[in-house]
Motif scaffolding. Sequence first.
Motif, PDB file in Angstrom:
ATOM      1  N   ALA A   1      33.623  40.249  45.283  1.00 61.30           N
ATOM      2  CA  ALA A   1      34.461  39.557  44.310  1.00 61.30           C
ATOM      3  C   ALA A   1      33.994  39.843  42.886  1.00 61.30           C
ATOM      4  CB  ALA A   1      34.448  38.048  44.581  1.00 61.30           C
ATOM      5  N   GLN A   2      32.701  39.846  42.679  1.00 62.08           N
ATOM      6  CA  GLN A   2      32.164  40.086  41.337  1.00 62.08           C
ATOM      7  C   GLN A   2      32.385  41.526  40.888  1.00 62.08           C
ATOM      8  OE1 GLN A   2      28.160  38.656  41.991  1.00 62.08           O
ATOM      9  NE2 GLN A   2      28.650  36.610  41.222  1.00 62.08           N
ATOM     10  N   ASP A   3      32.394  42.451  41.823  1.00 60.66           N
ATOM     11  CA  ASP A   3      32.720  43.839  41.475  1.00 60.66           C
ATOM     12  C   ASP A   3      34.168  43.945  41.000  1.00 60.66           C
ATOM     13  OD1 ASP A   3      32.215  46.875  41.643  1.00 60.66           O
ATOM     14  OD2 ASP A   3      33.983  46.595  42.916  1.00 60.66           O
ATOM     15  N   ILE A   4      35.083  43.247  41.674  1.00 58.79           N
ATOM     16  CA  ILE A   4      36.486  43.238  41.247  1.00 58.79           C
ATOM     17  C   ILE A   4      36.598  42.618  39.862  1.00 58.79           C
ATOM     18  CG2 ILE A   4      38.806  42.402  41.799  1.00 58.79           C
ATOM     19  CD1 ILE A   4      37.719  44.538  43.741  1.00 58.79           C
ATOM     20  N   LEU A   5      35.830  41.555  39.597  1.00 57.71           N
ATOM     21  CA  LEU A   5      35.814  40.919  38.281  1.00 57.71           C
ATOM     22  C   LEU A   5      35.465  41.918  37.188  1.00 57.71           C
ATOM     23  CD1 LEU A   5      35.697  38.324  36.424  1.00 57.71           C
ATOM     24  CD2 LEU A   5      33.269  38.178  37.074  1.00 57.71           C
ATOM     25  N   GLU A   6      34.520  42.798  37.479  1.00 55.49           N
ATOM     26  CA  GLU A   6      34.046  43.756  36.480  1.00 55.49           C
ATOM     27  C   GLU A   6      35.018  44.908  36.237  1.00 55.49           C
ATOM     28  OE1 GLU A   6      31.383  43.473  34.639  1.00 55.49           O
ATOM     29  OE2 GLU A   6      30.506  41.701  35.606  1.00 55.49           O
ATOM     30  N   HIS A   7      36.027  45.052  37.077  1.00 54.60           N
ATOM     31  CA  HIS A   7      36.968  46.174  36.956  1.00 54.60           C
ATOM     32  C   HIS A   7      38.404  45.663  37.091  1.00 54.60           C
ATOM     33  CE1 HIS A   7      33.130  47.948  38.335  1.00 54.60           C
ATOM     34  NE2 HIS A   7      33.455  48.946  37.528  1.00 54.60           N
TER      35      HIS A   7
ATOM     36  N   ASP B   1      45.835  41.591  41.231  1.00 52.20           N
ATOM     37  CA  ASP B   1      45.998  41.888  39.811  1.00 52.20           C
ATOM     38  C   ASP B   1      45.239  40.951  38.886  1.00 52.20           C
ATOM     39  OD1 ASP B   1      47.804  39.874  40.691  1.00 52.20           O
ATOM     40  OD2 ASP B   1      48.983  40.106  38.870  1.00 52.20           O
ATOM     41  N   SER B   2      45.073  41.420  37.665  1.00 50.61           N
ATOM     42  CA  SER B   2      44.454  40.633  36.604  1.00 50.61           C
ATOM     43  C   SER B   2      45.493  40.279  35.553  1.00 50.61           C
ATOM     44  CB  SER B   2      43.334  41.434  35.932  1.00 50.61           C
ATOM     45  OG  SER B   2      43.888  42.441  35.089  1.00 50.61           O
ATOM     46  N   LEU B   3      45.052  39.515  34.589  1.00 52.37           N
ATOM     47  CA  LEU B   3      45.822  39.258  33.376  1.00 52.37           C
ATOM     48  C   LEU B   3      45.413  40.250  32.292  1.00 52.37           C
ATOM     49  CD1 LEU B   3      45.451  35.414  33.553  1.00 52.37           C
ATOM     50  CD2 LEU B   3      47.659  36.556  33.313  1.00 52.37           C
ATOM     51  N   ILE B   4      45.954  40.079  31.090  1.00 54.05           N
ATOM     52  CA  ILE B   4      45.479  40.801  29.916  1.00 54.05           C
ATOM     53  C   ILE B   4      45.018  39.750  28.908  1.00 54.05           C
ATOM     54  CG2 ILE B   4      46.071  42.348  28.025  1.00 54.05           C
ATOM     55  CD1 ILE B   4      48.089  43.679  29.872  1.00 54.05           C
TER      56      ILE B   4
ATOM     57  N   PRO C   1      35.189  37.599  28.177  1.00 51.99           N
ATOM     58  CA  PRO C   1      33.914  38.333  28.213  1.00 51.99           C
ATOM     59  C   PRO C   1      33.881  39.455  29.242  1.00 51.99           C
ATOM     60  CG  PRO C   1      33.671  36.115  29.117  1.00 51.99           C
ATOM     61  CD  PRO C   1      34.998  36.162  28.452  1.00 51.99           C
ATOM     62  N   LYS C   2      34.735  39.398  30.243  1.00 51.31           N
ATOM     63  CA  LYS C   2      34.777  40.449  31.260  1.00 51.31           C
ATOM     64  C   LYS C   2      35.997  41.358  31.097  1.00 51.31           C
ATOM     65  CE  LYS C   2      31.054  39.193  33.498  1.00 51.31           C
ATOM     66  NZ  LYS C   2      29.872  40.073  33.576  1.00 51.31           N
ATOM     67  N   ALA C   3      36.615  41.332  29.918  1.00 53.19           N
ATOM     68  CA  ALA C   3      37.811  42.148  29.689  1.00 53.19           C
ATOM     69  C   ALA C   3      37.464  43.630  29.646  1.00 53.19           C
ATOM     70  CB  ALA C   3      38.487  41.734  28.393  1.00 53.19           C
ATOM     71  N   ASP C   4      38.374  44.441  30.178  1.00 60.04           N
ATOM     72  CA  ASP C   4      38.235  45.890  30.063  1.00 60.04           C
ATOM     73  C   ASP C   4      38.398  46.271  28.591  1.00 60.04           C
ATOM     74  OD1 ASP C   4      39.470  48.696  29.849  1.00 60.04           O
ATOM     75  OD2 ASP C   4      38.832  48.657  31.953  1.00 60.04           O
ATOM     76  N   PRO C   5      37.435  46.995  28.021  1.00 54.02           N
ATOM     77  CA  PRO C   5      37.496  47.284  26.573  1.00 54.02           C
ATOM     78  C   PRO C   5      38.664  48.175  26.181  1.00 54.02           C
ATOM     79  CG  PRO C   5      35.674  48.465  27.623  1.00 54.02           C
ATOM     80  CD  PRO C   5      36.206  47.518  28.644  1.00 54.02           C
ATOM     81  N   GLN C   6      39.188  48.957  27.117  1.00 55.36           N
ATOM     82  CA  GLN C   6      40.325  49.824  26.800  1.00 55.36           C
ATOM     83  C   GLN C   6      41.663  49.110  26.974  1.00 55.36           C
ATOM     84  OE1 GLN C   6      37.519  51.485  28.442  1.00 55.36           O
ATOM     85  NE2 GLN C   6      37.157  52.030  26.300  1.00 55.36           N
ATOM     86  N   THR C   7      41.822  48.359  28.054  1.00 50.26           N
ATOM     87  CA  THR C   7      43.125  47.773  28.377  1.00 50.26           C
ATOM     88  C   THR C   7      43.244  46.296  28.023  1.00 50.26           C
ATOM     89  OG1 THR C   7      42.471  47.123  30.620  1.00 50.26           O
ATOM     90  CG2 THR C   7      43.299  49.378  30.316  1.00 50.26           C
ATOM     91  N   GLY C   8      42.121  45.615  27.839  1.00 49.82           N
ATOM     92  CA  GLY C   8      42.164  44.172  27.626  1.00 49.82           C
ATOM     93  C   GLY C   8      42.372  43.380  28.899  1.00 49.82           C
TER      94      GLY C   8
ATOM     95  N   HIS D   1      43.976  31.293  32.403  1.00 49.32           N
ATOM     96  CA  HIS D   1      44.588  32.333  31.578  1.00 49.32           C
ATOM     97  C   HIS D   1      43.944  32.413  30.198  1.00 49.32           C
ATOM     98  CE1 HIS D   1      48.599  32.920  33.964  1.00 49.32           C
ATOM     99  NE2 HIS D   1      47.582  32.618  34.765  1.00 49.32           N
ATOM    100  N   GLY D   2      42.820  31.717  30.010  1.00 44.17           N
ATOM    101  CA  GLY D   2      42.144  31.726  28.725  1.00 44.17           C
ATOM    102  C   GLY D   2      40.920  32.623  28.713  1.00 44.17           C
ATOM    103  N   ALA D   3      40.355  32.804  27.520  1.00 42.92           N
ATOM    104  CA  ALA D   3      39.216  33.703  27.354  1.00 42.92           C
ATOM    105  C   ALA D   3      37.938  33.146  27.960  1.00 42.92           C
ATOM    106  CB  ALA D   3      39.003  33.981  25.869  1.00 42.92           C
ATOM    107  N   ASP D   4      37.928  31.854  28.296  1.00 39.00           N
ATOM    108  CA  ASP D   4      36.703  31.255  28.837  1.00 39.00           C
ATOM    109  C   ASP D   4      36.803  30.937  30.325  1.00 39.00           C
ATOM    110  OD1 ASP D   4      38.578  29.248  28.572  1.00 39.00           O
ATOM    111  OD2 ASP D   4      37.176  27.758  27.762  1.00 39.00           O
ATOM    112  N   TYR D   5      37.851  31.425  31.003  1.00 41.34           N
ATOM    113  CA  TYR D   5      38.002  31.120  32.433  1.00 41.34           C
ATOM    114  C   TYR D   5      37.072  32.007  33.254  1.00 41.34           C
ATOM    115  CZ  TYR D   5      40.212  29.820  36.842  1.00 41.34           C
ATOM    116  OH  TYR D   5      40.451  29.324  38.107  1.00 41.34           O
ATOM    117  N   LEU D   6      36.117  31.371  33.905  1.00 37.29           N
ATOM    118  CA  LEU D   6      35.137  32.102  34.714  1.00 37.29           C
ATOM    119  C   LEU D   6      34.837  31.337  35.994  1.00 37.29           C
ATOM    120  CD1 LEU D   6      32.616  33.108  31.902  1.00 37.29           C
ATOM    121  CD2 LEU D   6      33.924  34.719  33.305  1.00 37.29           C
ATOM    122  N   VAL D   7      34.702  32.054  37.093  1.00 38.43           N
ATOM    123  CA  VAL D   7      34.240  31.439  38.336  1.00 38.43           C
ATOM    124  C   VAL D   7      32.731  31.285  38.237  1.00 38.43           C
ATOM    125  CG1 VAL D   7      33.997  31.741  40.824  1.00 38.43           C
ATOM    126  CG2 VAL D   7      36.159  32.331  39.702  1.00 38.43           C
ATOM    127  N   GLN D   8      32.255  30.064  38.429  1.00 35.42           N
ATOM    128  CA  GLN D   8      30.829  29.763  38.345  1.00 35.42           C
ATOM    129  C   GLN D   8      30.212  29.542  39.726  1.00 35.42           C
ATOM    130  OE1 GLN D   8      29.478  30.015  35.455  1.00 35.42           O
ATOM    131  NE2 GLN D   8      31.088  29.637  33.954  1.00 35.42           N
TER     132      GLN D   8
END
Length: 442
Positions: free
Chosen positions: A26-32, A86-89, A94-101, A376-383
């Motif tokens: 799951a964490q690998d999917i989070l990173e990509h 799928d992901s959001l944009i 903090p885990k956003a893809d730097p190219q695609t958002g 859907h916000g910038a601070d949504y993270l699974v802890q």
Amino acid sequence: MTSRDDLKRIAGEAIDRAGDRLIAFAQDILEHPEPGFKEVRTARKVEEFMRSLGLAPKTGIALTGIKAVVAGGSPGPTVAVLGELDSLIVPQHPKADPQTGAAHACGHHAQLGMLMGVVVGLLAPGVLPALAGRVAFIAVPAEEYIEIEWRNALRQQGKVEFLGGKPEFIRLGELDDVDMAMMTHTTSNPEEGRLAMSGTNNGIVAKFIQFHGRAAHAGGAPHMGINALNAAMIALSAIHANRETFRDEDTVRIHPIITRGGVAVSSVPADVRMETFVRGRTMEAVLDANTKVDRCLRAGALAVGGKVTITTLPGYLPLLTDPHLAEVYRANAMALVGEENYRQLGHRTGSTDMGDVSHLMPVIHPYAGGASGIGHGADYLVQDYQNAVLTAAKAMAWTVIDLLADGAAKAREIKAKHKPRMSKAEYLQFMRSLFSERTYDG
């Protein structure tokens, strides 16, 4: 004959043994992260995980979707367990893809961990042979209904018909052999406990809007132009003026964005584009609000003497929860987290394409705690991955066992009691009836 309690114990222990691997997955999917219909790497990772467990998944469904089916020891109904690829944009995440958002700001990476956890649990030695029927493990693309203009281009190219993953699975016949379905979403609301059962959700239609004006020098000759941005702003104000006409009980939500506001500050905007959802508790409420939105969009074009092209696209139907299937899940959830940590939820004003599936068969869409921040916000993270992946996976695996054990008596009972709101043919006809594209000349 192995008892249901023993089958659940075996499945739960298998999930625990694989816990580190499931969480790491799951964490690998989070990173990509990858947005809808672009989940190429994500789909490949799901396929590889399934194949490592001996499954032979079908891939490329609705571009990136995956489906693997396993059979129990005797014939019976088919239960589907789903996860979303799928992901959001959300570029600020903090885990956003730097190219695609792109960013997993809604926890879909945890869903895929849960899905693989259910696979692990049900494939544990002795479990499947004791069940009657089949289990379909499905990873669907494009639940987040975003990038409407881009997805509409896919539709125009004939690559998809509907802009969401589950409607496409329905259209393609990939759920024809499924009798009931479930999936679990994460939640960051502490009031929703560790596990919770959903109630209902809003339905939606989606809209792509293009205002057509005439370019001219914005300083030297603005009177020679037709300002499409002004048309859009007038339309937005008109939509706002209509909000008091929406009944509270219809939970209408309309939230447009401007995706193109012009090409140069020195030129009168001639091509302005917007996207919006029109949401409501019922499709009647959605369609009533949609008529008002169209009126507002036309008014904007009329006010400046421009044109507007309004493309209305079928979205998602309101979510319905089958009470009998929910009761089976409830018992398992309480066994895992205790009655004090289980919640029954009411109506939610967001939307999901699981609502479409729920009009065809018994469906549940529970929630698992463990996240923080705003959905859907910038601070949504699974802890808490232990709860958001492993406990959620056990609850679904145990529910499948209850459904398909004892000759699938419980699944057969639920199927017999359920009255679908639509047949597949009726669903497709209704969805296609929602599509329209018209240009109005002001």
